[in-house]
Design a protein around this motif. Structure first.
Motif, PDB file in Angstrom:
ATOM      1  N   ILE A 287     -10.832 -56.048 -59.298  1.00 34.93           N
ATOM      2  CA  ILE A 287     -11.176 -56.863 -58.125  1.00 34.93           C
ATOM      3  C   ILE A 287     -10.581 -56.234 -56.863  1.00 34.93           C
ATOM      4  CG2 ILE A 287     -10.880 -59.149 -57.046  1.00 34.93           C
ATOM      5  CD1 ILE A 287     -10.651 -60.264 -59.942  1.00 34.93           C
ATOM      6  N   ALA A 288      -9.317 -55.828 -56.965  1.00 38.66           N
ATOM      7  CA  ALA A 288      -8.624 -55.251 -55.803  1.00 38.66           C
ATOM      8  C   ALA A 288      -9.336 -53.994 -55.301  1.00 38.66           C
ATOM      9  CB  ALA A 288      -7.172 -54.927 -56.174  1.00 38.66           C
ATOM     10  N   VAL A 289      -9.750 -53.149 -56.226  1.00 39.72           N
ATOM     11  CA  VAL A 289     -10.380 -51.887 -55.827  1.00 39.72           C
ATOM     12  C   VAL A 289     -11.770 -52.135 -55.244  1.00 39.72           C
ATOM     13  CG1 VAL A 289     -11.292 -49.688 -56.681  1.00 39.72           C
ATOM     14  CG2 VAL A 289      -9.046 -50.477 -57.415  1.00 39.72           C
ATOM     15  N   VAL A 290     -12.528 -53.046 -55.861  1.00 38.33           N
ATOM     16  CA  VAL A 290     -13.878 -53.332 -55.342  1.00 38.33           C
ATOM     17  C   VAL A 290     -13.797 -53.932 -53.937  1.00 38.33           C
ATOM     18  CG1 VAL A 290     -15.907 -54.807 -55.639  1.00 38.33           C
ATOM     19  CG2 VAL A 290     -14.973 -53.555 -57.590  1.00 38.33           C
ATOM     20  N   VAL A 291     -12.878 -54.881 -53.740  1.00 39.59           N
ATOM     21  CA  VAL A 291     -12.709 -55.475 -52.406  1.00 39.59           C
ATOM     22  C   VAL A 291     -12.279 -54.400 -51.406  1.00 39.59           C
ATOM     23  CG1 VAL A 291     -11.325 -57.083 -51.028  1.00 39.59           C
ATOM     24  CG2 VAL A 291     -12.218 -57.796 -53.254  1.00 39.59           C
ATOM     25  N   SER A 292     -11.373 -53.541 -51.834  1.00 44.33           N
ATOM     26  CA  SER A 292     -10.883 -52.469 -50.964  1.00 44.33           C
ATOM     27  C   SER A 292     -12.023 -51.558 -50.522  1.00 44.33           C
ATOM     28  CB  SER A 292      -9.816 -51.655 -51.704  1.00 44.33           C
ATOM     29  OG  SER A 292      -9.503 -50.502 -50.988  1.00 44.33           O
ATOM     30  N   ILE A 293     -12.860 -51.157 -51.473  1.00 45.85           N
ATOM     31  CA  ILE A 293     -13.987 -50.274 -51.143  1.00 45.85           C
ATOM     32  C   ILE A 293     -14.940 -50.973 -50.174  1.00 45.85           C
ATOM     33  CG2 ILE A 293     -16.072 -49.210 -52.120  1.00 45.85           C
ATOM     34  CD1 ILE A 293     -14.358 -48.506 -54.589  1.00 45.85           C
ATOM     35  N   GLY A 294     -15.175 -52.268 -50.411  1.00 46.19           N
ATOM     36  CA  GLY A 294     -16.037 -53.030 -49.507  1.00 46.19           C
ATOM     37  C   GLY A 294     -15.460 -53.073 -48.097  1.00 46.19           C
ATOM     38  N   LEU A 295     -14.152 -53.264 -47.996  1.00 48.11           N
ATOM     39  CA  LEU A 295     -13.501 -53.311 -46.688  1.00 48.11           C
ATOM     40  C   LEU A 295     -13.573 -51.958 -45.981  1.00 48.11           C
ATOM     41  CD1 LEU A 295     -10.210 -55.403 -47.081  1.00 48.11           C
ATOM     42  CD2 LEU A 295     -12.036 -55.750 -45.408  1.00 48.11           C
ATOM     43  N   VAL A 296     -13.362 -50.886 -46.741  1.00 49.74           N
ATOM     44  CA  VAL A 296     -13.429 -49.543 -46.143  1.00 49.74           C
ATOM     45  C   VAL A 296     -14.829 -49.297 -45.601  1.00 49.74           C
ATOM     46  CG1 VAL A 296     -13.291 -47.067 -46.580  1.00 49.74           C
ATOM     47  CG2 VAL A 296     -11.592 -48.604 -47.576  1.00 49.74           C
ATOM     48  N   TYR A 297     -15.831 -49.700 -46.369  1.00 51.64           N
ATOM     49  CA  TYR A 297     -17.214 -49.522 -45.923  1.00 51.64           C
ATOM     50  C   TYR A 297     -17.490 -50.346 -44.660  1.00 51.64           C
ATOM     51  CZ  TYR A 297     -22.293 -49.654 -45.878  1.00 51.64           C
ATOM     52  OH  TYR A 297     -23.601 -49.571 -45.486  1.00 51.64           O
ATOM     53  N   TRP A 298     -16.991 -51.575 -44.662  1.00 46.68           N
ATOM     54  CA  TRP A 298     -17.274 -52.510 -43.572  1.00 46.68           C
ATOM     55  C   TRP A 298     -16.509 -52.149 -42.300  1.00 46.68           C
ATOM     56  CZ3 TRP A 298     -14.531 -57.729 -42.746  1.00 46.68           C
ATOM     57  CH2 TRP A 298     -15.128 -58.429 -41.701  1.00 46.68           C
ATOM     58  N   ARG A 299     -15.195 -51.928 -42.424  1.00 45.05           N
ATOM     59  CA  ARG A 299     -14.345 -51.711 -41.253  1.00 45.05           C
ATOM     60  C   ARG A 299     -14.082 -50.238 -40.961  1.00 45.05           C
ATOM     61  NH1 ARG A 299     -14.852 -55.567 -38.142  1.00 45.05           N
ATOM     62  NH2 ARG A 299     -13.045 -54.769 -37.021  1.00 45.05           N
ATOM     63  N   ARG A 300     -14.501 -49.330 -41.872  1.00 41.75           N
ATOM     64  CA  ARG A 300     -14.240 -47.896 -41.709  1.00 41.75           C
ATOM     65  C   ARG A 300     -12.751 -47.615 -41.549  1.00 41.75           C
ATOM     66  NH1 ARG A 300     -18.013 -44.811 -43.847  1.00 41.75           N
ATOM     67  NH2 ARG A 300     -19.767 -46.208 -43.976  1.00 41.75           N
ATOM     68  N   SER A 301     -11.932 -48.348 -42.302  1.00 45.32           N
ATOM     69  CA  SER A 301     -10.484 -48.143 -42.224  1.00 45.32           C
ATOM     70  C   SER A 301      -9.930 -48.052 -43.635  1.00 45.32           C
ATOM     71  CB  SER A 301      -9.816 -49.294 -41.475  1.00 45.32           C
ATOM     72  OG  SER A 301      -8.412 -49.210 -41.628  1.00 45.32           O
TER      73      SER A 301
ATOM     74  N   LEU B  69      -6.642 -50.149 -44.077  1.00 48.61           N
ATOM     75  CA  LEU B  69      -6.899 -51.581 -44.249  1.00 48.61           C
ATOM     76  C   LEU B  69      -7.300 -51.856 -45.702  1.00 48.61           C
ATOM     77  CD1 LEU B  69      -7.263 -54.407 -42.956  1.00 48.61           C
ATOM     78  CD2 LEU B  69      -9.637 -53.789 -42.529  1.00 48.61           C
ATOM     79  N   GLY B  70      -8.160 -51.001 -46.240  1.00 51.26           N
ATOM     80  CA  GLY B  70      -8.590 -51.164 -47.619  1.00 51.26           C
ATOM     81  C   GLY B  70      -7.439 -51.058 -48.601  1.00 51.26           C
ATOM     82  N   LEU B  71      -6.557 -50.105 -48.366  1.00 56.95           N
ATOM     83  CA  LEU B  71      -5.424 -49.910 -49.276  1.00 56.95           C
ATOM     84  C   LEU B  71      -4.452 -51.087 -49.207  1.00 56.95           C
ATOM     85  CD1 LEU B  71      -4.631 -46.103 -48.813  1.00 56.95           C
ATOM     86  CD2 LEU B  71      -6.019 -47.218 -50.554  1.00 56.95           C
ATOM     87  N   VAL B  72      -4.214 -51.579 -47.996  1.00 53.48           N
ATOM     88  CA  VAL B  72      -3.307 -52.731 -47.837  1.00 53.48           C
ATOM     89  C   VAL B  72      -3.890 -53.942 -48.568  1.00 53.48           C
ATOM     90  CG1 VAL B  72      -2.384 -54.382 -46.151  1.00 53.48           C
ATOM     91  CG2 VAL B  72      -2.285 -51.927 -45.679  1.00 53.48           C
ATOM     92  N   ALA B  73      -5.203 -54.145 -48.412  1.00 51.39           N
ATOM     93  CA  ALA B  73      -5.853 -55.282 -49.079  1.00 51.39           C
ATOM     94  C   ALA B  73      -5.766 -55.141 -50.599  1.00 51.39           C
ATOM     95  CB  ALA B  73      -7.317 -55.377 -48.633  1.00 51.39           C
ATOM     96  N   ALA B  74      -5.989 -53.920 -51.093  1.00 45.61           N
ATOM     97  CA  ALA B  74      -5.941 -53.700 -52.541  1.00 45.61           C
ATOM     98  C   ALA B  74      -4.562 -54.033 -53.105  1.00 45.61           C
ATOM     99  CB  ALA B  74      -6.308 -52.245 -52.856  1.00 45.61           C
TER     100      ALA B  74
END
Lengths: 221, 110
Positions: free
Chosen positions: B75-89, B92-97
């Motif tokens: 779940i953490a990795v999928v959300v992280s990838i989605g955030l990276v795609y969305w925010r281009r950061s 941010l993705g790593l912190v969320a994961a």
């Protein structure tokens, strides 16, 4: 300048995470992690090497995978060549070592903007915004990582796969890249189940691009 | 302090430097076949995605056999990838994961 600042922040954060992951996941010493960041100096390949080592991939296989992963630099190098025409051989040789995704992006944008080669426009992004922060942050990360007893409880173990996925997203610029990434992931998992995780990673990385090549490129409008 | 992996850093440099230098030092070699350049361009996304997927959903047991393991990491990795795609950061993705994995494990998910 603002773009450069963004790269510094990114290099600092990502270098720290690299050092931390190298220590907590693969037990790198500060000397080993710093040697990677100074000598190999390739963010994604360095992260990937952690995964290879944990999966038990042999050094010759790591060399091949690193070559493949970093082969995109051929494109950067070829694109920069016209701007470096007339510069000395030692300067071009040193510039090659510092050629990264970040230094390429910043310097080419600068050269195109001013319409000529500018030494500061290459060496500043290559050294000040990338090399130095990346290495300082790596050392900090690997040192802090040594103090963390249970990285899994803190969620640090997910940094590696999340970083790999995030870096892959950054390289997806069209449906061919997307197809290659999807195929790489699926083939990687399937071969891991059938053979081993090591074989899965190699198969995904080698066969995935072939699937991408089979997808017709988007027609230019 | 271990220095066992220092030679590997030089091996990685040795296989990376030619790619970085070929255009700058030997401009005549810049023209690889187009198909080869296309393949090389697609290696990055493929191998990084393979590493992400294998390190997220594959668990290797003590007997060496691999199996699918879908837990909070997934779940953490999928959300992280989605955030990276969305925010281009990526950060941010790593912190969320990390936050999702840590929070999930704190409440007993694994």
């Amino acid at each position: 300048m603002l773009d450069g600042l963004g790269i510094v922040v990114g290099a600092l954060g990502f270098g720290f995470v690299y050092g931390l992951t190298a220590r907590t996941r693969a037990d790198f010493s500060p000397i080993e992690a710093s040697a990677m960041s100074l000598v190999a100096f390739g963010g994604a390949a360095q992260f990937a090497a952690i995964g290879y080592l944990v999966a038990g991939v042999s050094w010759p296989a790591i060399a091949v995978l690193t070559f493949l992963l970093n082969a995109r630099h051929v494109l950067y190098s070829a694109a920069l060549a016209p701007w470096f025409r007339g510069r000395s051989l030692p300067e071009r040789a040193a510039a090659a070592h510092l050629l990264t995704d970040e230094s390429f992006a910043l310097s080419v944008a600068h050269f195109r903007r001013i319409g000529r080669f500018d030494p500061v426009g290459y060496w500043y992004p290559a050294i000040v915004t990338t090399l130095i922060p990346w290495n300082v942050a790596t050392l900090l990360g690997v040192t802090v990582g040594a103090a963390i007893v249970e990285p899994r409880t803190l969620g640090i173990d997910v940094i590696f796969p999340a970083a790999m996925g995030g870096l892959a997203v950054g390289l997806i610029t069209g449906r061919r890249e997307l197809a290659a990434a999807m195929a790489g992931a699926l083939i990687g998992v399937a071969v891991s189940l059938a053979v081993s995780a090591t074989a899965g990673v190699i198969a995904g990385g080698v066969v995935g691009p072939l699937v991408g090549l089979a997808v017709p490129p988007r027609e230019e409008s | 302090m271990s220095t066992d992996l220092v030679p590997l850093a030089f091996v990685m440099w040795a296989v990376t430097y030619p790619s970085r230098a070929v255009g700058l030092l030997a401009p005549a070699l810049e023209r690889l076949p187009r198909r080869a350049l296309e393949y090389l361009r697609l290696v990055g996304p493929a191998i990084l995605a393979a590493l992400a997927a294998v390190n997220t959903v594959i668990a290797t047991g003590e007997d060496g056999r691999a199996s699918i393991a879908l837990g909070v990491s997934w779940i953490a990795v999928v959300v992280s990838i989605g955030l990276v795609y969305w925010r281009r950061s990526l950060l941010l993705g790593l912190v969320a994961a990390v936050a999702i994995a840590a929070a999930g494990r704190a409440v007993g998910l694994d």
